[in-house]
Design a protein around this motif. Structure first.
Motif, PDB file in Angstrom:
ATOM      1  N   ILE A  91      62.852 -18.879  25.673  1.00  0.00           N
ATOM      2  CA  ILE A  91      63.059 -17.819  24.735  1.00  0.00           C
ATOM      3  C   ILE A  91      63.790 -17.840  23.466  1.00  0.00           C
ATOM      4  O   ILE A  91      64.472 -18.828  23.376  1.00  0.00           O
ATOM      5  N   GLY A  92      63.314 -17.461  22.332  1.00  0.00           N
ATOM      6  CA  GLY A  92      63.875 -17.675  21.049  1.00  0.00           C
ATOM      7  C   GLY A  92      63.154 -18.654  20.461  1.00  0.00           C
ATOM      8  O   GLY A  92      63.284 -18.901  18.837  1.00  0.00           O
ATOM      9  N   LYS A  93      62.455 -19.678  20.868  1.00  0.00           N
ATOM     10  CA  LYS A  93      61.419 -20.693  20.324  1.00  0.00           C
ATOM     11  C   LYS A  93      60.326 -20.132  19.843  1.00  0.00           C
ATOM     12  O   LYS A  93      59.598 -19.292  20.502  1.00  0.00           O
ATOM     13  N   ALA A  94      59.902 -20.575  18.498  1.00  0.00           N
ATOM     14  CA  ALA A  94      58.620 -20.176  18.025  1.00  0.00           C
ATOM     15  C   ALA A  94      57.484 -21.146  18.381  1.00  0.00           C
ATOM     16  O   ALA A  94      57.691 -22.385  18.604  1.00  0.00           O
ATOM     17  N   TYR A  95      56.316 -20.558  18.784  1.00  0.00           N
ATOM     18  CA  TYR A  95      55.157 -21.217  19.469  1.00  0.00           C
ATOM     19  C   TYR A  95      53.981 -20.827  18.196  1.00  0.00           C
ATOM     20  O   TYR A  95      53.804 -19.616  17.630  1.00  0.00           O
ATOM     21  N   THR A  96      53.113 -21.520  18.335  1.00  0.00           N
ATOM     22  CA  THR A  96      51.736 -21.385  17.500  1.00  0.00           C
ATOM     23  C   THR A  96      50.386 -21.608  18.493  1.00  0.00           C
ATOM     24  O   THR A  96      50.467 -22.493  19.144  1.00  0.00           O
ATOM     25  N   ALA A  97      49.783 -20.309  18.449  1.00  0.00           N
ATOM     26  CA  ALA A  97      48.505 -20.542  19.167  1.00  0.00           C
ATOM     27  C   ALA A  97      47.157 -20.434  18.252  1.00  0.00           C
ATOM     28  O   ALA A  97      47.373 -19.729  17.228  1.00  0.00           O
ATOM     29  N   THR A  98      46.263 -21.165  18.751  1.00  0.00           N
ATOM     30  CA  THR A  98      45.049 -21.376  17.944  1.00  0.00           C
ATOM     31  C   THR A  98      44.002 -21.105  18.757  1.00  0.00           C
ATOM     32  O   THR A  98      44.180 -21.667  20.057  1.00  0.00           O
ATOM     33  N   PHE A  99      42.846 -20.682  18.237  1.00  0.00           N
ATOM     34  CA  PHE A  99      41.577 -20.770  19.011  1.00  0.00           C
ATOM     35  C   PHE A  99      40.387 -20.252  18.186  1.00  0.00           C
ATOM     36  O   PHE A  99      40.555 -19.772  16.983  1.00  0.00           O
ATOM     37  N   GLN A 100      39.247 -20.254  18.796  1.00  0.00           N
ATOM     38  CA  GLN A 100      38.017 -19.810  18.231  1.00  0.00           C
ATOM     39  C   GLN A 100      37.583 -18.727  19.182  1.00  0.00           C
ATOM     40  O   GLN A 100      37.388 -18.894  20.513  1.00  0.00           O
ATOM     41  N   GLY A 101      37.154 -17.416  18.415  1.00  0.00           N
ATOM     42  CA  GLY A 101      36.663 -16.416  19.248  1.00  0.00           C
ATOM     43  C   GLY A 101      35.321 -16.174  18.820  1.00  0.00           C
ATOM     44  O   GLY A 101      34.948 -16.086  17.815  1.00  0.00           O
ATOM     45  N   TYR A 102      34.532 -15.700  19.643  1.00  0.00           N
ATOM     46  CA  TYR A 102      33.094 -15.638  19.452  1.00  0.00           C
ATOM     47  C   TYR A 102      32.568 -14.197  19.881  1.00  0.00           C
ATOM     48  O   TYR A 102      32.762 -13.747  20.887  1.00  0.00           O
ATOM     49  N   ALA A 103      31.913 -13.347  19.093  1.00  0.00           N
ATOM     50  CA  ALA A 103      31.582 -11.912  19.474  1.00  0.00           C
ATOM     51  C   ALA A 103      30.471 -11.857  20.759  1.00  0.00           C
ATOM     52  O   ALA A 103      30.525 -11.043  21.469  1.00  0.00           O
ATOM     53  N   GLY A 104      29.649 -12.948  20.743  1.00  0.00           N
ATOM     54  CA  GLY A 104      28.408 -12.830  21.858  1.00  0.00           C
ATOM     55  C   GLY A 104      27.781 -11.680  21.735  1.00  0.00           C
ATOM     56  O   GLY A 104      27.337 -11.257  20.819  1.00  0.00           O
ATOM     57  N   ALA A 162      27.606  -7.805  29.028  1.00  0.00           N
ATOM     58  CA  ALA A 162      27.812  -8.266  27.817  1.00  0.00           C
ATOM     59  C   ALA A 162      28.938  -9.476  27.882  1.00  0.00           C
ATOM     60  O   ALA A 162      29.838  -9.088  28.889  1.00  0.00           O
ATOM     61  N   TYR A 163      28.958 -10.232  27.032  1.00  0.00           N
ATOM     62  CA  TYR A 163      29.950 -11.375  26.942  1.00  0.00           C
ATOM     63  C   TYR A 163      30.599 -11.649  25.688  1.00  0.00           C
ATOM     64  O   TYR A 163      29.762 -11.289  24.809  1.00  0.00           O
ATOM     65  N   VAL A 164      31.746 -12.397  25.729  1.00  0.00           N
ATOM     66  CA  VAL A 164      32.107 -12.915  24.698  1.00  0.00           C
ATOM     67  C   VAL A 164      32.624 -14.337  24.854  1.00  0.00           C
ATOM     68  O   VAL A 164      32.604 -14.705  26.040  1.00  0.00           O
ATOM     69  N   GLU A 165      32.998 -15.261  23.925  1.00  0.00           N
ATOM     70  CA  GLU A 165      33.190 -16.587  24.205  1.00  0.00           C
ATOM     71  C   GLU A 165      34.461 -17.044  23.492  1.00  0.00           C
ATOM     72  O   GLU A 165      34.602 -16.469  22.412  1.00  0.00           O
ATOM     73  N   PHE A 166      35.272 -18.044  24.271  1.00  0.00           N
ATOM     74  CA  PHE A 166      36.268 -18.652  23.418  1.00  0.00           C
ATOM     75  C   PHE A 166      36.433 -20.226  23.501  1.00  0.00           C
ATOM     76  O   PHE A 166      35.809 -20.704  24.251  1.00  0.00           O
TER      77      PHE A 166
END
Length: 168
Positions: A57-70, A127-131
Motif C-alpha cells: 500500500i502506498g508504493k507506485a507500480y507501472t503496468a505495461t502490455f499490448q492489447g489487440y481488438a481481434g 468474438a475474441y481479443v488478445e493481450f
C-alpha cells in the motif's frame, strides 16, 4: 522520476507457459496463440482473464502490455484494482484498436495484493481479443537521470554490467 525496474510481479505475462497463472471469469475461454498472446473469447457477457500479484500500500507500480481488438465489436479494456470484478486503481477505458499501454497506479485499499484484469468488451459469442507482454513492476525501484539508472545499493543490491541483483 521513477522507472519500473523492480522484480516482475506478473507470472507468465509473456504467455511462454500458455494460459497458466491466468484465471478466466464466468464462461470466458482462454487460449494461447502462436504469436505469444493470450486470447480471451466470449461465450456470453463481457468476459475477462485476471491474475493477482503482491503489492505494498502506498508504493507506485507501472503496468505495461499490448492489447489487440481481434474480432470483438466492443473492443477491450484492462485495469488494475483490489478485486477481479471491481475496485479500479487505474484503467484503460474501452479500446477498439491495437494499443501499447503503460500506466502507473498506487494501491490504497487495505490489501497486500492487486488484480490485473484483461477484458473482452463484447457479449457476442465467439468474438475474441488478445493481450501480450503483460508486466507489472514497482515504479520507484530505481531513478532515471539523463537515461542512466541509479539504484540504492545500501541494502546490498549490486549492479554488474547494467544488471541489478536484488539482495534477499
Amino acid at each position: 522520476t521513477g522507472v519500473a525496474t523492480g522484480p516482475e510481479l506478473v507470472v507468465n505475462g509473456d504467455f511462454s507457459n500458455g494460459t497458466a497463472d491466468w484465471t478466466p471469469n464466468g464462461t470466458a475461454v482462454l487460449t494461447y496463440t502462436a504469436t505469444n498472446r493470450l486470447r480471451i473469447t466470449s461465450s456470453d457477457g463481457y468476459q475477462y482473464a485476471y491474475q493477482t500479484f503482491p503489492t505494498v500500500i502506498g508504493k507506485a507500480y507501472t503496468a505495461t502490455f499490448q492489447g489487440y481488438a481481434g474480432t470483438s465489436v466492443g473492443g477491450w479494456d484492462a485495469w488494475v484494482g483490489y478485486a477481479a470484478g471491481y475496485g479500479s486503481y487505474a484503467n484503460t477505458g474501452t479500446q477498439t484498436t491495437d494499443e501499447s499501454v503503460t500506466f502507473t497506479f498506487t494501491p490504497t485499499a487495505s490489501t497486500s495484493f492487486a488484480v490485473m484484469r484483461l477484458r473482452n468488451e463484447t457479449a457476442v459469442s465467439g468474438a475474441y481479443v488478445e493481450f501480450s507482454k503483460v508486466s507489472v513492476k514497482e515504479a520507484s525501484h530505481g531513478a532515471n537521470v539523463d537515461g542512466v539508472e541509479y539504484f540504492d545499493t545500501l541494502n546490498a543490491n549490486t549492479v554488474t554490467s547494467n544488471v541489478v541483483t536484488e539482495a534477499v
